[in-house]
Design a protein around this motif. Sequence first.
Motif, short mmCIF file in Angstrom:
data_model
loop_
_atom_site.label_atom_id
_atom_site.label_comp_id
_atom_site.label_asym_id
_atom_site.label_seq_id
_atom_site.Cartn_x
_atom_site.Cartn_y
_atom_site.Cartn_z
N LEU A 125 9.21 -4.53 10.20
CA LEU A 125 8.01 -3.35 9.82
C LEU A 125 6.85 -3.41 10.38
N GLU A 126 6.35 -4.79 10.44
CA GLU A 126 4.98 -5.01 10.91
C GLU A 126 5.06 -4.95 12.24
N SER A 127 6.11 -5.29 13.09
CA SER A 127 6.22 -4.91 14.54
C SER A 127 6.38 -3.59 14.83
N LEU A 128 7.01 -2.87 14.05
CA LEU A 128 7.38 -1.56 14.15
C LEU A 128 5.92 -0.75 14.32
N ASP A 129 5.09 -1.23 13.09
CA ASP A 129 3.79 -0.44 12.98
C ASP A 129 2.68 -0.93 14.14
N ALA A 130 2.77 -1.95 14.66
CA ALA A 130 1.95 -2.43 15.80
C ALA A 130 2.51 -1.57 17.10
N GLY A 131 3.81 -1.13 17.14
CA GLY A 131 4.23 -0.59 18.33
C GLY A 131 3.94 1.05 18.52
N ILE A 132 3.82 1.41 17.27
CA ILE A 132 3.87 2.83 17.26
C ILE A 132 2.30 3.35 17.65
N ASP A 133 2.12 4.14 18.52
CA ASP A 133 0.94 4.91 18.94
C ASP A 133 0.94 6.30 18.08
N TRP A 134 0.25 5.80 16.75
CA TRP A 134 0.01 6.76 15.74
C TRP A 134 -1.01 7.99 16.24
N ASP A 135 -0.71 9.25 15.80
CA ASP A 135 -1.52 10.45 16.43
C ASP A 135 -2.29 11.08 15.03
N ASP A 136 -2.73 12.11 15.09
CA ASP A 136 -3.56 12.84 13.92
C ASP A 136 -2.38 13.66 13.31
N GLY A 137 -0.97 13.85 13.62
CA GLY A 137 -0.15 14.81 13.32
C GLY A 137 0.37 14.40 11.98
N ASP A 138 0.97 15.40 11.38
CA ASP A 138 1.60 15.30 9.88
C ASP A 138 2.61 14.13 9.79
N LEU A 139 3.61 14.08 10.93
CA LEU A 139 4.52 12.91 10.92
C LEU A 139 3.98 11.54 10.97
N SER A 140 2.92 11.54 11.73
CA SER A 140 2.11 10.21 11.76
C SER A 140 1.46 9.97 10.57
N PHE A 141 0.83 10.66 10.01
CA PHE A 141 0.31 10.42 8.70
C PHE A 141 1.22 10.19 7.58
N TYR A 142 2.17 10.81 7.43
CA TYR A 142 2.80 10.33 6.31
C TYR A 142 4.13 9.49 6.67
N GLY A 143 4.50 9.37 7.91
CA GLY A 143 5.10 8.17 8.44
C GLY A 143 4.24 6.84 8.18
N GLN A 144 2.94 6.85 8.24
CA GLN A 144 2.33 5.53 7.85
C GLN A 144 2.20 5.14 6.52
N LEU A 145 2.34 6.37 5.69
CA LEU A 145 2.71 6.15 4.17
C LEU A 145 4.00 5.52 3.98
N VAL A 146 4.96 6.07 4.43
CA VAL A 146 6.16 5.49 4.10
C VAL A 146 6.41 3.95 4.75
N LEU A 147 5.85 3.81 6.00
CA LEU A 147 6.03 2.44 6.58
C LEU A 147 5.07 1.62 5.68
N GLU A 148 4.00 1.86 5.08
CA GLU A 148 3.48 0.98 4.08
C GLU A 148 4.20 0.80 2.75
N TYR A 149 4.82 1.82 2.43
CA TYR A 149 5.54 1.62 1.17
C TYR A 149 6.70 0.55 1.62
#
Length: 189
Positions: A125-149
């Motif tokens: 999960l840490e590697s996945l987080d580091a490899g994602i180019d997060w943007d300002d969209g809803d999927l990125s925002f809520y995806g980050q919440l799920v990844l943190e969970y």
Amino acid sequence: MSLRHALLGILREGPASGYDLMQLFKVSLHNAWPATQSQIYTELAKLADAGLLSVAARGPRGRKEYTLTDDGLAELRRWLLETEPEPHRNEPMLRVFLLGALSRDQAREYLIYLEQRAAKYNGALESLDAGIDWDDGDLSFYGQLVLEYGKRLQAMNGEWAAWAARQIPAAKADDDSGASAPADDTSAG
């Protein structure tokens, strides 16, 4: 969770092909709700037949790009607001519940395995987080919440498994059945 509703939710962000959705699943929902290529394509066809998606474009080799319809958005919102989440089953905890069938050493080894597995998943999960180019969209925002969970859940799983392994007393020389009660160690760590 429903694959149907996951696809509707993802397509709320914009049109995508089955291949695009499969790639998105690999980097987002795979840890929470894995889906195979055949499951995704089958569900897309069902959603289109039900009028919840439409084919926005067709490309080479039968490629279809799907878009969410108004009925699809209404169904997604209905599911989010009006249904209870499905209770989940936890096979690792069922196994822990039944560890009395093993020797104490085997039970402890299983718990150590759970600790190591949690560390492995957390690393992924840490590697996945580091490899994602997060943007300002809803999927990125809520995806980050799920990844943190997921990261926090795996950290807790590892801590719990280490604690649980310490609860199992050493086997007696004449009794390796694991049938006696574990020690009561309520200390954290």
